[in-house]
Design an enzyme around this catalytic site. Structure first.
Site, PDB file in Angstrom:
ATOM      1  N   CYS A   1     -10.509 -14.835   6.341  1.00  0.00           N
ATOM      2  CA  CYS A   1     -11.343 -15.570   6.704  1.00  0.00           C
ATOM      3  C   CYS A   1     -10.526 -17.143   6.798  1.00  0.00           C
ATOM      4  O   CYS A   1     -10.047 -17.765   5.589  1.00  0.00           O
ATOM      5  CB  CYS A   1     -12.417 -16.020   6.145  1.00  0.00           C
TER       6      CYS A   1
ATOM      7  N   HIS B   1       4.281   0.682 -10.160  1.00  0.00           N
ATOM      8  CA  HIS B   1       3.128  -0.133 -10.346  1.00  0.00           C
ATOM      9  C   HIS B   1       2.109   0.539  -9.956  1.00  0.00           C
ATOM     10  O   HIS B   1       0.687   0.058  -9.980  1.00  0.00           O
ATOM     11  CB  HIS B   1       3.307  -1.503 -10.277  1.00  0.00           C
TER      12      HIS B   1
ATOM     13  N   THR C   1      23.873  -2.366 -12.802  1.00  0.00           N
ATOM     14  CA  THR C   1      23.787  -1.598 -13.909  1.00  0.00           C
ATOM     15  C   THR C   1      22.277  -1.297 -14.033  1.00  0.00           C
ATOM     16  O   THR C   1      21.349  -2.048 -13.752  1.00  0.00           O
ATOM     17  CB  THR C   1      23.953  -2.757 -15.287  1.00  0.00           C
TER      18      THR C   1
ATOM     19  N   ASN D   1      -2.540   2.618   2.262  1.00  0.00           N
ATOM     20  CA  ASN D   1      -2.937   1.528   1.140  1.00  0.00           C
ATOM     21  C   ASN D   1      -4.253   1.273   1.305  1.00  0.00           C
ATOM     22  O   ASN D   1      -5.079   0.916   0.451  1.00  0.00           O
ATOM     23  CB  ASN D   1      -1.897   0.510   0.897  1.00  0.00           C
TER      24      ASN D   1
ATOM     25  N   GLN E   1       1.365   5.145  -2.178  1.00  0.00           N
ATOM     26  CA  GLN E   1       0.039   5.391  -2.683  1.00  0.00           C
ATOM     27  C   GLN E   1      -0.279   6.676  -3.106  1.00  0.00           C
ATOM     28  O   GLN E   1      -1.319   6.977  -3.727  1.00  0.00           O
ATOM     29  CB  GLN E   1      -0.948   4.718  -1.576  1.00  0.00           C
TER      30      GLN E   1
END
Length: 375
Positions: free
Chosen positions: A323, A202, A238, A152, A180
């Site tokens: 960072c 997604h 379900t 990814n 991916q």
């Protein structure tokens, strides 16, 4: 520049219009339970099975081998835990790599607490695992090999077909996290040779919260959720009809985008422009050719990726370092690849999608030029 530019398609994608339209009737009309045998349940049942066939069409498998899940993380968890619990009498050893997603590595750590033995293999400077090291890691107690199809962060493709041949020869099940790669490059399960394969909705223009797990016919696996006999007894509960039909529609559309030339052409043109502009101040992460067609992970040498993106708030992209209190930590993926700190701290991942235009990439290049010119 005031326009927002989205270059983070590996993180999430917009929902395809076809998926939106597929969902619409199940928001307003068809509310029945797919398990109900009356008139209200029939449209829901038919829709789920049609969606299952659409997902199977993209994976080139039988629809009975597709189990709907809540996403890539659940699919990975089901593959790992399901195989471990179903095969404990035979073995307890799992092989994976250092560049896997946390949705693979963390379940492996959990299983270690239950007695699993996990081998985490190193990768080379391109982020690829050596199939020979996979072969050497197999023991009589090995029950599962789990290697992602595409990373990814850097987009590197793993030698899945070679590893699957090794797994078959040893009689070991093979799982691949293809979150991916599905919808971008061919992911036919026989082409890859996998026994289990994870899909995340997604990442391929379906909504968040839906995915699928391919389970090859005859593969013994413990259900992830115990209850009634939904999903051929492999996942109780379900069915989420709304999201299943959206995933199915998205998979059908994605078939037309497999190996489409326009996205990699834009990526390569953008990378050439960065090289021309910054020379040796920009370096590439990942394999130069064996990687996802939409992914460009680069290091702005001597700079900090979070600061670069912080100066370009209109641009949505990702970094490969964090960072904290003045110190920079490389992502586990870049660290596993041996990327030097002075390079990797400036890592930025640009991931392109169907809507990306060359004009947007030109604007980003101009913004980078201004940003890099500053202190």
């Amino acid at each position: 520049m005031t326009k927002n530019i989205y270059l983070d398609y590996n993180a999430s994608t917009p929902i395809a219009p076809e998926a939106v339209e597929a969902m619409r009737p199940f928001l307003t009309q068809h509310y029945g339970n797919p398990s109900s045998l009356h008139w209200a349940g029939a449209p829901a049942k038919d829709a789920v099975e049609r969606a299952r066939a659409q997902v199977a069409g993209l994976l080139d498998c039988d629809p009975t081998e597709v189990v709907f899940t809540s996403g890539g993380s659940e699919s990975n968890n089901h593959a790992l835990k399901g195989v471990f619990f179903a095969h404990r009498e035979r073995g307890d050893h799992i092989i994976t790599t250092a560049v896997e997603h946390p949705a693979t590595l963390n379940p492996c750590r959990f299983l270690e607490r239950l007695g699993a033995k996990v081998t985490v293999l190193p990768v080379d400077r391109f982020g690829r695992v050596d199939p020979d090291e996979v072969r050497q890691a197999i023991t009589p107690r090995t029950i599962l090999i789990s290697v992602m199809h595409a990373n990814n962060e850097i987009g590197t493709l793993q030698p899945i077909s070679e590893i699957s041949a090794i797994a078959r020869e040893a009689g070991v099940l093979f799982h691949s996290d293809a979150a991916q790669s599905v919808g971008k490059i061919p992911t036919g399960v026989d082409l890859l040779g996998v026994d289990l394969l994870s899909v995340a909705g997604h990442k391929l223009y379906a909504p968040k919260g839906v995915g699928a797990l391919y389970i090859r016919e005859g593969t013994r696996i413990e259900p992830f959720i115990h209850g009634a006999s939904h999903e051929e007894g492999k996942r109780a509960g379900t069915e989420n009809v709304l999201l299943a039909v959206a995933l199915g529609a998205a998979c059908e559309v994605a078939g037309g985008w497999i190996d489409a030339p326009q996205v990699p052409a834009l990526r390569d043109r953008f990378w050439a422009g960065l090289q021309e502009m910054f020379g040796n101040r920009v370096t590439l992460n990942g394999h130069p050719t064996q990687r996802l067609p939409n992914t460009l992970s680069v290091n702005f040498v001597g700079r900090i990726g979070t600061e670069i993106l912080g100066r370009m708030p209109q641009v949505a992209a990702s970094t490969g370092s964090a960072c904290h209190a003045g110190s920079v930590t490389l992502s586990p993926v870049l660290a596993a690849m041996g990327v030097p700190l002075d390079e990797g701290m400036g890592a930025v991942r640009f991931s392109l999608g169907r809507q990306t235009t060359w004009e947007e990439l030109q604007e980003v290049r101009d913004l980078l030029s201004m940003t890099m010119a500053g202190p």
